[in-house]
Design a protein around this motif. Structure first.
Motif: not given
Length: 331
Positions: A127-137, A233-239, A241-248
């Protein structure tokens, strides 16, 4: 000129005096709930406080009749030997001692643990994977729609459909045979614990949609500023998600995992419709074992003991999980 000045000063003093009286009167009316629309009188608050129990009494009685009283009756039956006829016979802790020597119950516990792991990680992760892949597209809502349709169906309906698909001569084996792929004669529901894994996949297929929807709501509530700053600052993709989106999203993830945990512990409908706990009780969960002992074997006392144990385990697991997550957030 001095007489006019004296007259003006006298009028001003009189005006201030009248204003002071009006202000004191307004305060008095506000204090006592007068016609000025101020706060209710102190006596009104006291009356509300004195009779506030009256307003919650219907809800308390409703909950007591539908939840607390049946649970207390079930707890009482767990200490008795009762077949639904006559009067219950008190037997003490015999039913609870039997829990530790019932091989079928031990198999049920094993299957329940498999359910807990599979039905929390698989549907929540997907569910998390589908939500992230389909978000804001563009067209993301249409992409998510097929995952929401299974959740609108009942567990019994899904169990009936997938029971036909996973039979030895069902559609799954026929498709594999037609495509020349290995596994065309697989007995998905006839061997344990393979049947448990197959039903976990069906459960995950149903629950994926609601978990995805919850995560989409969580993604939409994330402030844009941290994400934009991380991208600068140059973060994208997995970085990102891991450091910004997931903690929030951690508070929402706690709730989603908690709901999945409780639902997995009390799974019944899909298991009963697809296999009825068989063959040979190899796919039973605790909820199915409880149902079988009470409504099939007419052992109300032993079934009630299983129900009490299941309720205790569910409540304890939920408490420990939430306490652990809240402790992590406090740190």
């Amino acid at each position: 000129m001095s007489e006019q000045t004296t007259a003006v000063r006298a009028k001003a003093s009189a005006g201030r005096a009248r204003g002071g009286k009006a202000g004191r009167g307004g305060k008095g009316r506000a204090k006592h709930g007068g016609a000025g629309g101020g706060l209710p009188a102190r006596g009104g608050f006291a009356m509300y406080g004195r009779f506030r129990q009256i307003y919650v009494t219907p809800a308390v009685l409703f909950v007591a009749v539908l939840i607390y009283l049946p649970f207390l009756w079930t707890a009482y039956l767990s200490f008795t030997s009762y077949d639904g006829l006559g009067s219950p016979k008190f037997t003490g802790l015999d039913n609870y001692r039997r829990l530790f020597h019932d091989e079928a119950l031990l198999t049920s516990v094993r299957n329940t643990l498999i359910w807990v792991v599979g039905t929390t990680i698989l549907p929540v992760g997907l569910g998390l994977l589908v939500a992230v892949l389909s978000y804001n597209i563009k067209g993301g809502a249409w992409f998510r729609l097929p995952f929401l349709i299974p959740y609108a169906m009942s567990g019994a309906g899904l169990g009936l459909i997938w029971g036909f698909i996973l039979q030895p001569d069902g559609m799954a084996n026929q498709v594999l045979t037609f495509l020349g792929m290995p596994g065309g004669n697989t007995e998905f529901l006839q061997d344990g614990p393979r049947n448990t894994f197959a039903m976990i996949v069906v459960w995950a297929w149903q629950q994926l949609g609601v978990n995805m929807l919850l995560f989409v709501v969580g993604l939409q509530s994330i402030p844009r500023q941290p994400i934009e700053a991380a991208r600068i600052d140059g973060a994208s993709g997995w970085q990102l998600f891991r450091h910004i989106i997931w903690p929030l999203m951690r508070p929402l993830t706690t709730v989603v995992f908690g709901l999945a945990l409780v639902a997995s512990l009390k799974t019944f409908d899909i298991v009963w419709v697809m296999t009825q706990g068989g063959p040979g009780r190899s796919s039973e969960t605790l909820a199915v074992t409880m149902y079988r002992q009470v409504f099939v074997a007419d052992e109300y006392g032993y079934g009630s003991a299983i129900a009490v144990a299941l309720t205790t385990v569910t409540g304890l697991a939920s408490y420990l999980y939430l306490r652990h997550q809240i402790g992590k957030e406090d740190r």
